[in-house]
Structure formats: structure tokens, C-alpha cells
Design a protein around this motif. Structure first.
Motif, PDB file in Angstrom:
ATOM      1  N   PHE A 504       3.629  13.246   1.017  1.00  0.00           N
ATOM      2  CA  PHE A 504       4.654  12.206   0.885  1.00  0.00           C
ATOM      3  C   PHE A 504       4.482  11.460  -0.439  1.00  0.00           C
ATOM      4  CE2 PHE A 504       5.475   7.615   1.570  1.00  0.00           C
ATOM      5  CZ  PHE A 504       6.855   7.646   1.694  1.00  0.00           C
ATOM      6  N   PHE A 505       3.248  11.073  -0.755  1.00  0.00           N
ATOM      7  CA  PHE A 505       3.017  10.351  -2.007  1.00  0.00           C
ATOM      8  C   PHE A 505       3.219  11.263  -3.224  1.00  0.00           C
ATOM      9  CE2 PHE A 505       0.968   7.181   0.722  1.00  0.00           C
ATOM     10  CZ  PHE A 505       1.457   6.013   0.146  1.00  0.00           C
ATOM     11  N   LYS A 506       2.964  12.549  -3.070  1.00  0.00           N
ATOM     12  CA  LYS A 506       3.269  13.479  -4.160  1.00  0.00           C
ATOM     13  C   LYS A 506       4.777  13.545  -4.397  1.00  0.00           C
ATOM     14  CE  LYS A 506      -0.754  16.528  -3.645  1.00  0.00           C
ATOM     15  NZ  LYS A 506      -1.211  17.894  -3.285  1.00  0.00           N
ATOM     16  N   GLU A 507       5.542  13.464  -3.317  1.00  0.00           N
ATOM     17  CA  GLU A 507       7.000  13.459  -3.431  1.00  0.00           C
ATOM     18  C   GLU A 507       7.474  12.228  -4.201  1.00  0.00           C
ATOM     19  OE1 GLU A 507      10.813  15.089  -2.703  1.00  0.00           O
ATOM     20  OE2 GLU A 507       8.849  15.943  -2.192  1.00  0.00           O
ATOM     21  N   ILE A 508       6.865  11.096  -3.928  1.00  0.00           N
ATOM     22  CA  ILE A 508       7.225   9.874  -4.661  1.00  0.00           C
ATOM     23  C   ILE A 508       6.885  10.030  -6.130  1.00  0.00           C
ATOM     24  CG2 ILE A 508       6.737   7.412  -4.925  1.00  0.00           C
ATOM     25  CD1 ILE A 508       6.246   7.248  -1.949  1.00  0.00           C
ATOM     26  N   GLU A 509       5.722  10.634  -6.429  1.00  0.00           N
ATOM     27  CA  GLU A 509       5.314  10.819  -7.825  1.00  0.00           C
ATOM     28  C   GLU A 509       6.295  11.727  -8.561  1.00  0.00           C
ATOM     29  OE1 GLU A 509       1.470  12.543 -10.303  1.00  0.00           O
ATOM     30  OE2 GLU A 509       1.192  11.753  -8.265  1.00  0.00           O
ATOM     31  N   GLU A 510       6.794  12.739  -7.882  1.00  0.00           N
ATOM     32  CA  GLU A 510       7.779  13.616  -8.517  1.00  0.00           C
ATOM     33  C   GLU A 510       9.073  12.868  -8.827  1.00  0.00           C
ATOM     34  OE1 GLU A 510       8.479  17.056  -6.175  1.00  0.00           O
ATOM     35  OE2 GLU A 510       6.398  17.789  -6.272  1.00  0.00           O
ATOM     36  N   GLU A 512       9.407   9.341  -9.077  1.00  0.00           N
ATOM     37  CA  GLU A 512       9.247   8.106  -9.834  1.00  0.00           C
ATOM     38  C   GLU A 512       8.260   8.198 -10.982  1.00  0.00           C
ATOM     39  OE1 GLU A 512      11.212   5.667  -9.170  1.00  0.00           O
ATOM     40  OE2 GLU A 512      12.023   6.454  -7.303  1.00  0.00           O
ATOM     41  N   GLY A 513       7.487   9.287 -11.047  1.00  0.00           N
ATOM     42  CA  GLY A 513       6.454   9.388 -12.047  1.00  0.00           C
ATOM     43  C   GLY A 513       5.153   8.775 -11.549  1.00  0.00           C
ATOM     44  N   LYS A 514       4.141   8.780 -12.376  1.00  0.00           N
ATOM     45  CA  LYS A 514       2.823   8.259 -12.016  1.00  0.00           C
ATOM     46  C   LYS A 514       2.893   6.741 -11.934  1.00  0.00           C
ATOM     47  CE  LYS A 514      -1.614   9.216 -11.334  1.00  0.00           C
ATOM     48  NZ  LYS A 514      -2.097  10.118 -10.269  1.00  0.00           N
ATOM     49  N   LEU A 515       2.539   6.195 -10.779  1.00  0.00           N
ATOM     50  CA  LEU A 515       2.603   4.750 -10.560  1.00  0.00           C
ATOM     51  C   LEU A 515       1.282   4.240 -10.005  1.00  0.00           C
ATOM     52  CD1 LEU A 515       6.093   4.425  -8.795  1.00  0.00           C
ATOM     53  CD2 LEU A 515       5.575   3.949 -11.193  1.00  0.00           C
ATOM     54  N   GLY A 516       0.969   2.999 -10.324  1.00  0.00           N
ATOM     55  CA  GLY A 516      -0.148   2.331  -9.676  1.00  0.00           C
ATOM     56  C   GLY A 516       0.279   1.865  -8.289  1.00  0.00           C
ATOM     57  N   ARG A 517      -0.672   1.415  -7.496  1.00  0.00           N
ATOM     58  CA  ARG A 517      -0.375   0.941  -6.143  1.00  0.00           C
ATOM     59  C   ARG A 517      -0.795  -0.516  -5.997  1.00  0.00           C
ATOM     60  NH1 ARG A 517      -1.949   5.591  -1.673  1.00  0.00           N
ATOM     61  NH2 ARG A 517      -1.212   7.411  -2.847  1.00  0.00           N
ATOM     62  N   LYS A 518       0.076  -1.293  -5.391  1.00  0.00           N
ATOM     63  CA  LYS A 518      -0.242  -2.685  -5.049  1.00  0.00           C
ATOM     64  C   LYS A 518      -0.076  -2.849  -3.548  1.00  0.00           C
ATOM     65  CE  LYS A 518       1.122  -4.927  -9.392  1.00  0.00           C
ATOM     66  NZ  LYS A 518      -0.217  -5.386  -9.748  1.00  0.00           N
ATOM     67  N   ASP A 519      -1.121  -3.304  -2.899  1.00  0.00           N
ATOM     68  CA  ASP A 519      -1.056  -3.547  -1.466  1.00  0.00           C
ATOM     69  C   ASP A 519      -0.383  -4.887  -1.206  1.00  0.00           C
ATOM     70  OD1 ASP A 519      -1.985  -3.086   1.396  1.00  0.00           O
ATOM     71  OD2 ASP A 519      -2.932  -5.004   0.916  1.00  0.00           O
ATOM     72  N   LEU A 520       0.424  -4.948  -0.150  1.00  0.00           N
ATOM     73  CA  LEU A 520       1.159  -6.172   0.137  1.00  0.00           C
ATOM     74  C   LEU A 520       0.229  -7.346   0.416  1.00  0.00           C
ATOM     75  CD1 LEU A 520       4.102  -7.292   0.616  1.00  0.00           C
ATOM     76  CD2 LEU A 520       3.585  -7.064   3.035  1.00  0.00           C
ATOM     77  N   ARG A 521      -0.925  -7.082   1.020  1.00  0.00           N
ATOM     78  CA  ARG A 521      -1.848  -8.183   1.328  1.00  0.00           C
ATOM     79  C   ARG A 521      -2.231  -8.952   0.077  1.00  0.00           C
ATOM     80  NH1 ARG A 521      -5.050  -8.340   6.205  1.00  0.00           N
ATOM     81  NH2 ARG A 521      -6.770  -9.204   5.038  1.00  0.00           N
ATOM     82  N   SER A 522      -2.613  -8.231  -0.970  1.00  0.00           N
ATOM     83  CA  SER A 522      -3.014  -8.903  -2.197  1.00  0.00           C
ATOM     84  C   SER A 522      -1.797  -9.403  -2.969  1.00  0.00           C
ATOM     85  CB  SER A 522      -3.854  -7.966  -3.070  1.00  0.00           C
ATOM     86  OG  SER A 522      -3.145  -6.791  -3.375  1.00  0.00           O
ATOM     87  N   TYR A 523      -0.697  -8.670  -2.909  1.00  0.00           N
ATOM     88  CA  TYR A 523       0.505  -9.093  -3.633  1.00  0.00           C
ATOM     89  C   TYR A 523       1.062 -10.385  -3.030  1.00  0.00           C
ATOM     90  CZ  TYR A 523       4.947  -8.661  -6.138  1.00  0.00           C
ATOM     91  OH  TYR A 523       6.034  -8.890  -6.957  1.00  0.00           O
ATOM     92  N   ALA A 524       0.992 -10.509  -1.711  1.00  0.00           N
ATOM     93  CA  ALA A 524       1.491 -11.716  -1.058  1.00  0.00           C
ATOM     94  C   ALA A 524       0.678 -12.930  -1.467  1.00  0.00           C
ATOM     95  CB  ALA A 524       1.454 -11.551   0.462  1.00  0.00           C
ATOM     96  N   ARG A 525      -0.641 -12.728  -1.636  1.00  0.00           N
ATOM     97  CA  ARG A 525      -1.496 -13.825  -2.089  1.00  0.00           C
ATOM     98  C   ARG A 525      -1.586 -13.768  -3.607  1.00  0.00           C
ATOM     99  NH1 ARG A 525      -4.497 -11.325   2.222  1.00  0.00           N
ATOM    100  NH2 ARG A 525      -4.497 -12.652   4.054  1.00  0.00           N
ATOM    101  N   ASN A 526      -0.462 -13.922  -4.255  1.00  0.00           N
ATOM    102  CA  ASN A 526      -0.422 -13.679  -5.693  1.00  0.00           C
ATOM    103  C   ASN A 526      -1.330 -14.639  -6.426  1.00  0.00           C
ATOM    104  OD1 ASN A 526       1.180 -15.877  -7.302  1.00  0.00           O
ATOM    105  ND2 ASN A 526       2.238 -15.682  -5.344  1.00  0.00           N
TER     106      ASN A 526
END
Length: 826
Positions: A504-510, A512-526
Motif C-alpha cells: 500500500f505504501f509503495k503504491e502511494i510512493e508511485e 506521490e513520489g518519495k515522502l517523509g512521514r509525520k505521525d498525527l500524535r506528534s503533528y497534533a502537538r506541534n
């Protein structure tokens, strides 16, 4: 701030005065050692300069190392002869070590802070060379820091508070910082002006003045000037993906590049840090993985002690805010849901769907991957996705809405128990399960309207989001469920692929290209550098959750008289400009409901606007407390209305006879045995109870008529215990608009004519006592499911409990002063 920043400022000044009164005289040259940016920390080393600053540290964990030496030593053959610092922090606790390799001297520092709203109080215990000034062989410092809204910050630190005056090494360092651009939320942290000072030997001296330019949390550049030795300095902080690099240099202008003091530090921070938008940062996907059921209430406390609770799970409001923020974040390219959230009601699911649709409206794609899904998280999450995939072996419990009830009249009769349904109308059905052998016509008609209404909302959502990919219309697609064979879900067009998560994540990479990942837990506590909110009108958001009971209530679980007391306090608080009631209740005590409704009326009479925001349920007593609001908001799937009154009478005399238990009663008059459940039920008792029910119902109707500006006869038509969905309530005038809490806030700001700052309140006892717990349980409080439900049978059992609760309060609950008497609820 709860009341006014002025009161906190007064406390801060009193604290400084007390410190000044106890400062011992001792000359010390701190021209090069007093920290700069003492009120504007950015790097972990800035936070460690004052123990109180750890109270504001935005991350749960950090660790780092820093080296400091004369500038020439970094490039000379003589080698390093400076100082090495190491640090580790957990929440608001920190340990740091300072060591000089050339001498072997090691200094240890253990810090802790407690955060109380805008105030932080810190304590540092240390054992180092300076601690010889203490007879105990160790020393301690105390610090205080304060954030005045979003434009000012103050801090102070007193060293060696345990030392005696005869051999003390005490001084008071102070710092202040100001943000001149704080009036604009987008620019508030861009520029900070600061000053650091020292009070020693009763002499005040300015140690440094400086300015810092910060491009959000990821980059800060500071410049400062030390008047005492005419030295200049530069400070650079860079934070990327949790890694922090910092560098500083201080020297006189004549030899700035060749002489002076330099330091270089590295740290890793995690738990809350999240970078904001910047064209220089890499693009990322925002990932929400296995959230389960989000908590629907904000944290109980508005302050933190020790800081270990900083890692608590985020709640639904944070998740929605983060998704909305990500829509406008140029560094977030797409949103990925891995096993979408679970929902306990259609209304909650609809609230989450609105955030997802808003994200997609920004032009960014949504990707969903799941194991098993039910109707709610499929229709209101996965169906919105641009690409949805499921595990190859995962059954999908996508089924139509259904309501199921059990009836216990026959069981009661076998046990010798008689139950009497005391109600205003036959559509007030909360206690039918005890008094009927099956579903009555009135109950069936109401439940059909409720069930088919929710179903139509789901069909509409699915057709809108995925109609072009479905093999059949949405109604037929859901009717064909559950899809216990995943390939059938694929054939039906409900999903786009059967994949393992890695693929599934390989499909996203195809795509959208190579992307970093941000988890919502840390993003919410910006990791925003904001110090708080800009001064604005204060609005209280009062969360009313659970059954309405005759007692104080348990915060977040039930609603009692403490809610009315809180509303009275808010009415008398001159700083409160408005109140939002966030209601999630199926009803309960008529007495407490009326008390709360009265306080809402008094708030309005005092010129304080009140808006009700309905969540999953605001029925019966839940609607009673909402009716007087200036405006009412609800989701389309909110269950509301149920304007009616019900009570339950029980006769255990037959059971006692079966058990061979006799009874005896002596009464001075006819009323002495009124309502005694262990004596045969009397018709005269029933007449008096029905009179009471009629009286309460008429009051209920009049409250709604007054609050909604409707004719009482019209309210009676809409009442009679009938339950309405939010979409129906909009059409018949019981609510004003469909929407969630954000819509209610927007309406409040429109009423106030300005922006507002929001303060959360959850009234009730923080810890349930035995009486409150019994009242809450027997009042039929809503069931909270903590685990995912994967099998239809378990899903159905959960629905039975939820549907019972949705039609008003549950089984009889007793109040101590009426221990053997019937209790009425609305």
C-alpha cells in the motif's frame, strides 16, 4: 488565562519581591555566564538555563550533547580544553552534566517544573564546585517563568536558596521578552526582542539585549549585545525531523571571528515536535495509524504536574484541528489513514468526515488502508479516499443501520415483579423494555424513522464520495453486506485494491513520489513557538457528557448540580464574554435539567450569549438544557428532541411472596406508604405520579417554546417523547444549523463581533465517589467501547445498549432522600 493576565503578573512581581528580600550580598562577575534569551527559549540548552522553563518545553523527551571552548581552540593544535555538556529530559524533568575534561571537574543538575496555566515554577538540585558554599555539600535553585498571552514572556531564577547568608552564593537573574508582531498569528514568533538582567550585591545590571528571528520551530537566528564587556553574539538553532543543532559565538567586535567563546550542540527531541510549513523542508505524508476510538473530551486538567502526562493520547478535537491545519500546510502533501478511527455514533463519524472532506477540498489526496471496517468508519472515512485498500484476508462488517431491543416483561412476571411505565406519551419509550412484551406500534414507527433517516444519510455520503466507482448504488451496496470475503468488497467497488500494508505504501510512493512521514500524535502537538493566545474575548466551552443525575456529577461521565454552579460562576465572571455548551447526553433528572436551563436563561439575561453544540446525543434532558441557547448546532445524525417525561414504578410484592418473605407496615396516614416498592402498587399513587409527570412535561414544553420562540402547541406536536435526527430537527425548528463545534465557535465570534479565546470546562467531581458512581450506573449512562468490534454479533450488542440510551435515561435510579419512591426523569 482563566481570569486575567494582570492577576498572574501581580503574582509574578510578588514572587520577585520575596526573592529580592532574601538575596545575600556577594559580588560575582556573570557578564559572560548569564544566559541570553532567558525568556525566549528555543534550543534544549535555552530551556536548561532556568528550571522553570522546562514547564513550557514542548516535547516529551530530549537528549543532547554540547561542547564549549574559546573560539581559537576549535582550530588550534593545542586541542580542546573547554567544557562538555550532556542533557536528557523526560516531560518536565531534566538531568544535565557539565564536565571540564582538562580538570576532570563534573557538575550535575537535576531539574523539575510544574506548569499552572501561564505560570511555571521550577526547582533545580545540583552538586558541583559552587555547592561547596553550602554546608550540606549541595545547592538548589528555584525559578519562575510566565507567559503573558502571546506577546510577552518573563522569567526569574534565584540560586543557592538553601545556603546561609554567611557563605551564600546567591543572585537573582531576570529576563523579559516581547513579540511586537504578536497581533498577527502568522507572524507572532517571527521576531522576539529580549533582555536579560542580574541583581547581585543589591546592584542591578543589564546583562544582555537581543533579538531573535524564528522561521517557526525549525530555524532561529539570534543576535545579542552584552553591555558589561561590549561583547556581541550570534545564536543559531536548526530543528529538522526531531534533530536539533545549535551554535553560538560571543566576542568583542574588534576580534569577533578570532576570539571569544563558541559552543556547538546537538540534540534529539521527540513526543510533541512537529515542523510547520516551510519551502525548505521536505514534503511529507501525514499518517493517522490505528487511532481506535478517539477520546471525545479534552484533558480534564488545564495544567500539568511533572510533565509525564504530556504523552497522553490526543483527543478528537486535536485530531480534527490537525487535519484542518494540514490542509493548509505546504509541507503536507497527502493524508494517510491506516485503520480509520472507530466511532460510537453517526454524528461523531460525520464530524470526522467533514474534516477529511475539507482536507481534500484543498487539492490534496487522501489514502486509506484498513483491516476490518464497519459501516461508520467505511462510509465516513474510507469512502472519501482517492485510493482505498484493504488487507487480502480482512472481512468487512459493512451493514445497514439496525435497532434491536429486548423486552423483560415476561421475565419480570415469572419473578413476581410488576413494572409500571409512568410517561407523558406512548412515544416516550425509555422504559418499554420493562413494561412491554415487544415493540409497540408507536415505538416501531419512531425507530423506523430514526433508523431509515441514518441509513439515508449514509447512502447519500457514499454515493457522493464513491458513486462513480460502485458497481451498484450505495443503498444496494450496503444492503449486500457484510462483505466477509474481501474480494467481494473489491468487486462491489467499495475499495480499490487488496494489498498488504507494505505494498500500500509503495503504491502511494508511485503516485506521490518519495515522502517523509509525520505521525498525527506528534503533528497534533506541534512545536509552535507561540506563547499563547492574543488577548481576545474569553469564551467558555462547557462539556456536558453522560446522564443527568441528582448529584454533583462525575466530570466527563455524568451531569449534576455542579454544572449549574459552574454556569453561575461564569455568569459572575466579568472576563467571560460567551458560553458554548457541548452537549452529549440522553437525558436524566428533571430537577437538574431545569436548574441548568435556568442558568442558561440567566446567562442570556446578563448579556452573555450562549450557543449549544450537540454531539452524538442531546435528547430529553439533553435537549432541555440546550433549548434556551441563542443558537443550537447539531450534526445531521445527532439524536435530539425526545421532549417528554418518563418514570418507572416497580412492585416487588409478588417476588417477596414467591421468596416467602412477609411485609408489615404502620403508617400514620394514607400517604405514608406512597411509592413503597415492597407493597402492592396503588392506583391512587399512579394518579399522583401522572399528575407530576404532566406538570413537568408542561414546564418542559414552555422552556422549549420560550427558548426556540415557538408556540407551545407547536412544541407539543414536536414533543410527546418523539426522537428527531439533527437533519429533521433543522427542518422543524428545534435547531438552527447543522455543524460541529467549529461551526458553533464561528457563530459565537459572529455574535461577539470579534475573535475569541476558548477555555474548556468539564464540570463535576474529578473522582467518582460511591454514590455518584451508583447514580451514574443506574441512570443508564452511555456505554463507552474501548476496543474495535469486528463481529456482527458484538456490533449488535453494542447497538442495543446505545439505542436504549438514546431514547432517554435508562433504568430507575434512586435518590437517598426518596429511597423507596419513584424517580421521574425527562
Amino acid at each position: 488565562m482563566k481570569k486575567s493576565g494582570i492577576s498572574y503578573l501581580v503574582l509574578f512581581l510578588i514572587f520577585l519581591w520575596l526573592l529580592n528580600a532574601n538575596i545575600a550580598v556577594f559580588a560575582q562577575d556573570n557578564a559572560n555566564t548569564t544566559p541570553v534569551f532567558g525568556a525566549d527559549p528555543m534550543s534544549v540548552w535555552d530551556y536548561d538555563s532556568n528550571p522553570a522553563l522546562w514547564g513550557f518545553f514542548p516535547d516529551f523527551y530530549s537528549s543532547g550533547i554540547r561542547i564549549s571552548d574559546n573560539s581559537s581552540a576549535f582550530f588550534s593544535e593545542a586541542g580542546f580544553s573547554g567544557q562538555v555538556n550532556a542533557l536528557i529530559s523526560l516531560g518536565s524533568f531534566a538531568y544535565s552534566l557539565s564536565k571540564t575534561p582538562s580538570t576532570g571537574a563534573a557538575n550535575h543538575y537535576l531539574s523539575s517544573a510544574g506548569l499552572f496555566g501561564p505560570l511555571s515554577l521550577g526547582f533545580r538540585f545540583r552538586w558541583d564546585e559552587e555547592s561547596r558554599a553550602s554546608a550540606n555539600g549541595y545547592a538548589a535553585d528555584i525559578g519562575l517563568a510566565m507567559r503573558l498571552w502571546n506577546f510577552a514572556s518573563l522569567s526569574a531564577q534565584l540560586k543557592d536558596v538553601l545556603a546561609s547568608e554567611q557563605n551564600a552564593l546567591q543572585d537573582l537573574s531576570m529576563a523579559a521578552a516581547l513579540r511586537p508582531l504578536a497581533f498577527d498569528k502568522r507572524l507572532e514568533s517571527l521576531l522576539t526582542l529580549s533582555a536579560d538582567a542580574l541583581l547581585s550585591e543589591n546592584n542591578f545590571s543589564l546583562q544582555s539585549i537581543g533579538a531573535r528571528i524564528a522561521l517557526d520551530p525549525w530555524l532561529g537566528l539570534g543576535v545579542f549585545y552584552r553591555p558589561k564587556n561590549s561583547g556581541f553574539g550570534l545564536n543559531l538553532v536548526v530543528q529538522l525531523s526531531g534533530f536539533e543543532s545549535s551554535a553560538s559565538h560571543t566576542a568583542k567586535a574588534s576580534g569577533f571571528l578570532k576570539e571569544g567563546q563558541s559552543s556547538l550542540g546537538f540534540a534529539y527531541r521527540m513526543g510533541r515536535l512537529a515542523q510547520k510549513s516551510s519551502p525548505l523542508l521536505p514534503k511529507s505524508m501525514l499518517v493517522i495509524e490505528n487511532p481506535g476510538f478517539y477520546a471525545t473530551l479534552p484533558p480534564m486538567m488545564d495544567y500539568e504536574l511533572g510533565g509525564l502526562d504530556k504523552e497522553a493520547a490526543i483527543w478528537l478535537g486535536q485530531a480534527l484541528d490537525s487535519i484542518n491545519r494540514a490542509a493548509n500546510d505546504s509541507n503536507i502533501k497527502c493524508l494517510v489513514l491506516v485503520n480509520p478511527p472507530l466511532f460510537d455514533s453517526d454524528a461523531r463519524a460525520q464530524e470526522f468526515a467533514r474534516a477529511l472532506l475539507g482536507f481534500k477540498a484543498s487539492g490534496k489526496p487522501l489514502y486509506v488502508y484498513a483491516g476490518s471496517m464497519d459501516r461508520l468508519n467505511y462510509v465516513y472515512s474510507a469512502s472519501i479516499a482517492d485510493f482505498a485498500a484493504i488487507e487480502p484476508n480482512s472481512p468487512q462488517a459493512i451493514m445497514d443501520v439496525a435497532s434491536f431491543s429486548l423486552y423483560f416483561k415476561g421475565l419480570f412476571e415469572k419473578l413476581g415483579i410488576k413494572a409500571y411505565n409512568l410517561r407523558s406519551h406512548d412515544t416516550k419509550t425509555a422504559y418499554n423494555i420493562f413494561t412491554e412484551e415487544g415493540m409497540t406500534e408507536a415505538e416501531r414507527a419512531m425507530q423506523e424513522r430514526y433508523v431509515f433517516g441514518l441509513a439515508e444519510q449514509a447512502y447519500s455520503m457514499l454515493d457522493k464520495n464513491r458513486g462513480d466507482r460502485l458497481a451498484k448504488p450505495a443503498k444496494e451496496s450496503i444492503a449486500s453486506g457484510p462483505y466477509l470475503s474481501p474480494d467481494k468488497a473489491l468487486t462491489a467497488g467499495l475499495v480499490d485494491a487488496l494489498l498488504y500494508k507494505e505494498d500500500f505504501f509503495k503504491e502511494i510512493e508511485e503516485k506521490e513520489g518519495k515522502l517523509g512521514r509525520k505521525d498525527l500524535r506528534s503533528y497534533a502537538r506541534n512545536g509552535s513557538l507561540s506563547w499563547g493566545d492574543f488577548p481576545a474575548k474569553s469564551v467558555a466551552v462547557v462539556y456536558l457528557s453522560g446522564s443527568i443525575i441528582d448529584g454533583p456529577g462525575v466530570a466527563g461521565q455524568s451531569i449534576g448540580y455542579k454544572t449549574a454552579e459552574l454556569l453561575e460562576e461564569l455568569r459572575n465572571d466579568k472576563s467571560v464574554a460567551g458560553v458554548i455548551l457541548r452537549v452529549d447526553s440522553g437525558g436524566g433528572s428533571a430537577i437538574i435539567s431545569d436548574q441548568i436551563a435556568r442558568e442558561v436563561r440567566l446567562l442570556k439575561e446578563a448579556g452573555i450569549p450562549v450557543i449549544a453544540s450537540m454531539a452524538s446525543y442531546a435528547a430529553s434532558g439533553g435537549y432541555y438544557v440546550s433549548a434556551m441557547a441563542d443558537r443550537i448546532f447539531a450534526e445531521e445524525g445527532t439524536i435530539t428532541g425526545s421532549i417528554g417525561v418518563t418514570g418507572l414504578g416497580l412492585d416487588f410484592s409478588g417476588l417477596l411472596e414467591k421468596l416467602g418473605i412477609g411485609t408489615g407496615s404502620v403508617s400514620a396516614g394514607d400517604s405514608g406508604d406512597f411509592g413503597n416498592p415492597f407493597l402492592p402498587f396503588e392506583q391512587d399513587d399512579a394518579k399522583k405520579q401522572e399528575e407530576m409527570i404532566r406538570y413537568i412535561y408542561e414546564r418542559f414544553v414552555n422552556v422549549v417554546a420560550e427558548g426556540r420562540k415557538l408556540d407551545p402547541a407547536r412544541v407539543d406536536e414536536l414533543g410527546k417523547g418523539q426522537v428527531w435526527l439533527g437533519s429533521e430537527a433543522l427542518n422543524n425548528g428545534l435547531i438552527d444549523e447543522t455543524g460541529g463545534l467549529e461551526a458553533a465557535k464561528a457563530a459565537m465570534e459572529k455574535l461577539l463581533g470579534s475573535k475569541a479565546n476558548y477555555k474548556n470546562y468539564i464540570p463535576g467531581d474529578l473522582q467518582p465517589n460511591l454514590l455518584s458512581l451508583l447514580l451514574n450506573i443506574t441512570a443508564g449512562s452511555k456505554v463507552k467501547t474501548e476496543q474495535a468490534v469486528l463481529f456482527p454479533g458484538a456490533l449488535e450488542a453494542k447497538k442495543i445498549l446505545e439505542n436504549l440510551n438514546s431514547f432517554g435515561p435508562g433504568p430507575l435510579y434512586l435518590e437517598p432522600s426518596w429511597l423507596f419512591r419513584k424517580q421521574y426523569s425527562n
